[in-house]
Design a protein around this motif. Sequence first.
Motif, mmCIF file in Angstrom:
data_model
loop_
_atom_site.group_PDB
_atom_site.id
_atom_site.type_symbol
_atom_site.label_atom_id
_atom_site.label_comp_id
_atom_site.label_asym_id
_atom_site.label_seq_id
_atom_site.Cartn_x
_atom_site.Cartn_y
_atom_site.Cartn_z
ATOM 1 N N ARG A 197 -9.800 -2.044 -3.835
ATOM 2 C CA ARG A 197 -9.687 -3.227 -4.183
ATOM 3 C C ARG A 197 -10.490 -4.061 -3.126
ATOM 4 O O ARG A 197 -9.673 -4.464 -1.905
ATOM 5 C CB ARG A 197 -8.354 -4.256 -4.556
ATOM 6 N N THR A 225 1.501 3.839 -5.420
ATOM 7 C CA THR A 225 0.414 2.784 -5.901
ATOM 8 C C THR A 225 -0.638 3.406 -6.036
ATOM 9 O O THR A 225 -1.252 4.575 -6.756
ATOM 10 C CB THR A 225 0.041 2.663 -4.423
ATOM 11 N N ASP A 226 -2.042 2.136 -6.846
ATOM 12 C CA ASP A 226 -2.960 2.622 -7.178
ATOM 13 C C ASP A 226 -3.631 3.352 -6.409
ATOM 14 O O ASP A 226 -3.939 2.780 -5.170
ATOM 15 C CB ASP A 226 -3.367 1.568 -8.275
ATOM 16 N N ASP A 236 -9.853 -9.405 -5.144
ATOM 17 C CA ASP A 236 -9.073 -8.770 -5.433
ATOM 18 C C ASP A 236 -7.649 -7.986 -4.895
ATOM 19 O O ASP A 236 -6.433 -8.303 -5.720
ATOM 20 C CB ASP A 236 -9.075 -7.038 -6.051
ATOM 21 N N VAL A 237 -7.104 -9.218 -3.706
ATOM 22 C CA VAL A 237 -5.515 -9.101 -3.326
ATOM 23 C C VAL A 237 -4.969 -10.230 -3.517
ATOM 24 O O VAL A 237 -5.735 -11.188 -2.657
ATOM 25 C CB VAL A 237 -6.056 -8.648 -1.706
ATOM 26 N N GLU A 238 -3.648 -9.996 -4.177
ATOM 27 C CA GLU A 238 -2.989 -11.058 -4.220
ATOM 28 C C GLU A 238 -2.242 -11.047 -4.653
ATOM 29 O O GLU A 238 -0.775 -11.647 -3.914
ATOM 30 C CB GLU A 238 -3.303 -11.237 -6.365
ATOM 31 N N THR A 239 -1.200 -9.718 -3.856
ATOM 32 C CA THR A 239 0.048 -8.863 -4.069
ATOM 33 C C THR A 239 0.092 -8.013 -2.569
ATOM 34 O O THR A 239 -0.993 -7.026 -2.691
ATOM 35 C CB THR A 239 0.781 -8.374 -4.861
ATOM 36 N N TYR A 282 -0.896 -14.986 -0.288
ATOM 37 C CA TYR A 282 -0.156 -14.076 -1.145
ATOM 38 C C TYR A 282 0.606 -14.257 -1.043
ATOM 39 O O TYR A 282 1.518 -14.820 -0.426
ATOM 40 C CB TYR A 282 -1.103 -12.870 0.128
ATOM 41 N N ASP A 292 -6.794 2.626 -5.950
ATOM 42 C CA ASP A 292 -7.751 1.883 -4.743
ATOM 43 C C ASP A 292 -7.216 0.980 -4.000
ATOM 44 O O ASP A 292 -7.920 0.143 -3.350
ATOM 45 C CB ASP A 292 -8.507 1.442 -6.216
ATOM 46 N N VAL A 293 -5.750 1.158 -4.099
ATOM 47 C CA VAL A 293 -5.057 0.134 -2.860
ATOM 48 C C VAL A 293 -5.558 1.204 -1.263
ATOM 49 O O VAL A 293 -5.099 2.292 -1.283
ATOM 50 C CB VAL A 293 -3.448 0.626 -3.300
ATOM 51 N N ASP A 334 3.040 -2.461 -7.779
ATOM 52 C CA ASP A 334 1.990 -3.605 -8.607
ATOM 53 C C ASP A 334 1.048 -4.858 -7.225
ATOM 54 O O ASP A 334 0.127 -5.549 -6.728
ATOM 55 C CB ASP A 334 3.523 -5.589 -8.307
ATOM 56 N N ASP A 386 -1.964 -4.763 -4.222
ATOM 57 C CA ASP A 386 -2.840 -4.600 -3.404
ATOM 58 C C ASP A 386 -3.410 -3.955 -3.062
ATOM 59 O O ASP A 386 -4.581 -3.827 -2.388
ATOM 60 C CB ASP A 386 -3.188 -6.167 -4.263
#
Length: 293
Positions: free
Chosen positions: A8, A118-119, A12-15, A37, A121-122, A92, A94
Amino acid sequence: MTDQPEFRGLDDVETVGVVGAGTMGNGIAQVSATAGYDVLMRDVEAEFVERGLDAIDDSLSRLVRKETLTEEEADAARDRITGTTDLGDLADADLVVEAAPEEMDLKRDVFADLEAVTDEDVVLATNTSTLSVTTIAAATDRAPLVLGLHFMNPVPVMKGVELVVGERTDDAVVAFAHEFAESLGKETWEADDKPGFVSNRILMPWINEGVRAYDEGVATKEDIDRGMKLGTNVPMGPLELADHIGLDVCLHATETLHEELGDRYTPAYLLKRKVKAGDLGKKTGRGFYEYED
């Protein structure tokens, strides 16, 4: 690397997830929230989380009094921070910055757990000040997305962030980390994943030699600190800075460097004695100096 991993980007980073609500963790959470953030700050006990949130409240209040932030900005930053004891809540996030204690086994366990929640792609970053980023990254299957984001203490005040590049850290991830740190209002420099990196490889022997000079009677502690401030234009001398960092933290970092780099990093006897006595600096009210609060 030839194959750039998917991850990301800053857009794409919000959190931002922060593991650890101690001095470094709550500081990283605060500056991330101040930059806009949303933050999930996790620690193992609710008491630790609450203590971290209280520290953030105190820090934001000081910045308001200094007119660095407005009341509205401080309130908005605090509202963006959520405390938790559940590592699963970081699903949740990013981007995750780990700020757990400086113990390799603990950090590797944290990173293995983060990979699970975590996903893929983090980006996972560690705030380690002396430990090998490559070794920490090896606890995961996403080593190209792991790097060091070494913030300076106190995080809300200090401008610098040291980016530590592991053996397999992807170049694009390093570029992303520069962007992220700069979005927090920080300035950055890069270091290879070698013991102490740039900052502590040079800082810890400076502090250690200041302690040794004091123990050997070269000068009073006041004159050692005054001499270094006036002679080298640093804001704090080595003994004052050691008290501020924590003598236990300084000793642990110096011992790690000694183990990796040899006798030139042998900890000063007085530093070890102070730590054994529980005189750890400002946080205990006594170190090389005494503190009322």
